[in-house]
Design a protein around this motif. Structure first.
Motif, short mmCIF file in Angstrom:
data_model
loop_
_atom_site.label_atom_id
_atom_site.label_comp_id
_atom_site.label_asym_id
_atom_site.label_seq_id
_atom_site.Cartn_x
_atom_site.Cartn_y
_atom_site.Cartn_z
N LYS A 194 0.82 -1.21 0.00
CA LYS A 194 0.00 0.00 0.00
C LYS A 194 0.86 1.27 0.00
N HIS A 195 1.94 1.26 0.79
CA HIS A 195 2.75 2.48 0.92
C HIS A 195 3.98 2.47 0.01
N ASP A 196 4.11 1.43 -0.80
CA ASP A 196 5.26 1.29 -1.69
C ASP A 196 6.58 1.33 -0.90
N PHE A 197 6.57 0.65 0.26
CA PHE A 197 7.79 0.50 1.06
C PHE A 197 8.51 -0.76 0.63
N SER A 198 9.60 -1.08 1.33
CA SER A 198 10.23 -2.38 1.08
C SER A 198 10.60 -3.04 2.41
N ILE A 199 10.61 -4.36 2.37
CA ILE A 199 11.11 -5.11 3.54
C ILE A 199 12.62 -5.15 3.40
N CYS A 200 13.32 -4.55 4.35
CA CYS A 200 14.78 -4.46 4.19
C CYS A 200 15.52 -5.57 4.91
N TYR A 201 14.92 -6.21 5.90
CA TYR A 201 15.55 -7.37 6.56
C TYR A 201 14.49 -8.38 6.96
N LEU A 202 14.87 -9.64 6.91
CA LEU A 202 14.06 -10.70 7.51
C LEU A 202 15.01 -11.60 8.29
N THR A 203 14.56 -12.05 9.44
CA THR A 203 15.39 -13.01 10.19
C THR A 203 14.76 -14.40 10.06
N MET A 204 15.49 -15.40 10.48
CA MET A 204 14.98 -16.75 10.22
C MET A 204 15.13 -17.69 11.41
N GLU A 205 14.98 -17.13 12.63
CA GLU A 205 15.25 -18.01 13.77
C GLU A 205 14.06 -18.86 14.22
N TYR A 206 14.39 -19.93 14.90
CA TYR A 206 13.41 -20.77 15.58
C TYR A 206 13.58 -20.57 17.08
N GLN A 207 12.47 -20.62 17.81
CA GLN A 207 12.56 -20.67 19.27
C GLN A 207 11.76 -21.89 19.70
#
Ligand SMILES: C[S@@+](CC[C@H](N)C(=O)[O-])C[C@H]1O[C@@H](n2cnc3c(N)ncnc32)[C@H](O)[C@@H]1O
Length: 221
Positions: A194-207
């Motif tokens: 909607k806001h034309d942003f971007s996802i700049c990081y994603l993490t991938m951990e399990y807990q």
């Protein structure tokens, strides 16, 4: 189809499946909204903290017993960290807000004990939408959203905190994963689109064997 073509096709299918799984989107294809995403992958949310601005003005929305607040303080040394939580039982949603009031009271006391004397910290016992209204616009360098995880709540949190974050700031949050009781992936992807942003990081951990990735959205005003 010759054997080379079959191998290529299998390779493509494998690549696509592993990408979907990493993004936590393997359960529902309809959630795969095309969004801009340079997306460097990080191992953990502590790694995310290591790339977020230091000496910044920060809010954590959804604090519980202050486990991640500790990491924010030690890894980013903020000028100011607002710890915002209602610390109230909310029986309408399954996870993680359904905590009986004595547990919530205990967590609130613990947070006051742990951080009450830290001059960098301000503890705000309030619901997220009401708390957002207290702050001036363009105030925060970054925020971390980890309150109510249902779709409507995440959507409301993202929209009500957006004006409070500076141009070039970051809206991050927890549990960017598809689960039947979470609405985070849909709400975040819709918001980014909607806001034309971007996802700049994603993490991938399990807990405890369960996926708990964090996301970070770059805000452009
Ligand atoms: C998953 S816990 C936060 C965990 C914490 N961020 C951490 O990683 O250590 C979610 C918290 O959000 C709070 N919460 C839920 N809905 C909220 C709302 N609408 N406004 C403020 N806090 C809320 C709950 O009371 C609960 O303590």
């Amino acid at each position: 189809m010759n054997s080379h073509a079959k191998l290529l096709l299998l390779g493509l299918i494998f690549f696509q499946c592993s990408r979907c799984d990493y993004m936590g989107l393997h359960l529902s294809l309809e959630l795969r909204i095309a969004i801009k995403s340079p997306t460097p992958w990080l191992i953990s949310r502590e790694d995310l903290l290591s790339v977020l601005p230091k000496n910044a003005i920060v809010a954590e929305i959804g604090v519980a017993e202050g486990q991640f607040s500790n990491s924010i303080l030690s890894l980013t040394d903020p000028i100011k960290l607002y710890l915002i939580d209602c610390w109230e039982e909310q029986s309408f949603s399954i996870y993680p807000e359904y905590r009986p009031q004595p547990t919530q009271d205990g967590y609130y006391e613990l947070v006051k004990q742990k951080f009450g004397r830290d001059s960098r910290v301000e503890i705000i016992k309030e619901y997220s939408d009401k708390a957002a209204k207290v702050f001036p616009d363009n105030y925060f360098d970054w925020i971390y959203i980890d309150g109510n995880h249902v779709y409507e709540a995440i959507k409301a949190d993202l929209e009500s905190w957006l004006p409070k974050v500076k141009d070039g700031g970051i809206i991050a949050g927890h549990d960017y994963v598809v689960r039947k009781d979470f609405g985070i992936v849909s709400a975040v992807n819709e918001f980014v689109k909607k806001h034309d942003f971007s996802i700049c990081y994603l993490t991938m951990e399990y807990q405890d064997g369960v996926k708990h990735p964090s996301y970070a959205i770059k805000v452009k005003k």
